[in-house]
Design a protein around this motif. Sequence first.
Motif, short mmCIF file in Angstrom:
data_model
loop_
_atom_site.label_atom_id
_atom_site.label_comp_id
_atom_site.label_asym_id
_atom_site.label_seq_id
_atom_site.Cartn_x
_atom_site.Cartn_y
_atom_site.Cartn_z
N LEU A 115 0.83 -1.19 0.00
CA LEU A 115 0.00 0.00 0.00
C LEU A 115 0.87 1.24 0.00
O LEU A 115 1.76 1.39 0.83
N HIS A 136 -5.60 2.21 7.60
CA HIS A 136 -5.37 0.85 8.09
C HIS A 136 -6.30 -0.15 7.43
O HIS A 136 -5.91 -1.28 7.15
N HIS A 139 -4.80 -0.86 4.07
CA HIS A 139 -3.61 -1.69 4.25
C HIS A 139 -4.01 -3.14 4.48
O HIS A 139 -3.44 -4.07 3.87
#
Length: 197
Positions: A115, A136, A139
């Motif tokens: 990412l 997050h 990711h």
Amino acid sequence: MRTGSVARKTAETDISVEVNLDGTGTYDVSTGIGFLDHMVEQFSRHSLIDVTLKVAGDLHIDQHHTTEDSAIALGQALSDALGNKAGIGRYGMAYSPMDETLARVSLDISGRPYLVWKARFTQEKLGEWDTELIEHWFHSVAQAAGITLHVQLLYGQNNHHVCEAIYKGFARAMRQAVELDPRKGGAIPSTKGQLGG
């Protein structure tokens, strides 16, 4: 039809997810986090990937586990549905405007998760969702699905628009990447003969 499903239960979350890559963008999403539900629904509608996602998480602690684990499970279900990735477009890119905001999302279903995140939020929450968890989520889904994913906010002011433009761009890029290309004749789109590893 190319479908995938995952049931994932830990001491922190209990998740079931089903996806259909050849769907129409229908969804049934309940994570316990309203804004996350809204974004996964946007992903489904604009990718034309059907998504059923049910999460019971430890939201009495915070939103981290529910956000992370739902993304992991969704990524695993997408990977399951893709199988050996034969015949797919593999690459996708979308510019996604929303009012004053423009986002660009590029991805490669490479089997090599990565990412690159070049976006920012100027407020701590969207609804009740902590904005620090949005990166997050991406990711985690990229890791679990084996996607090389580049997300860039080119410009924008409104945090809701920024987040929604990114999710819609991700959806449209995924739609390109997972679609079967009849010219490939079912071949795996790699000179190595496999993707990943």
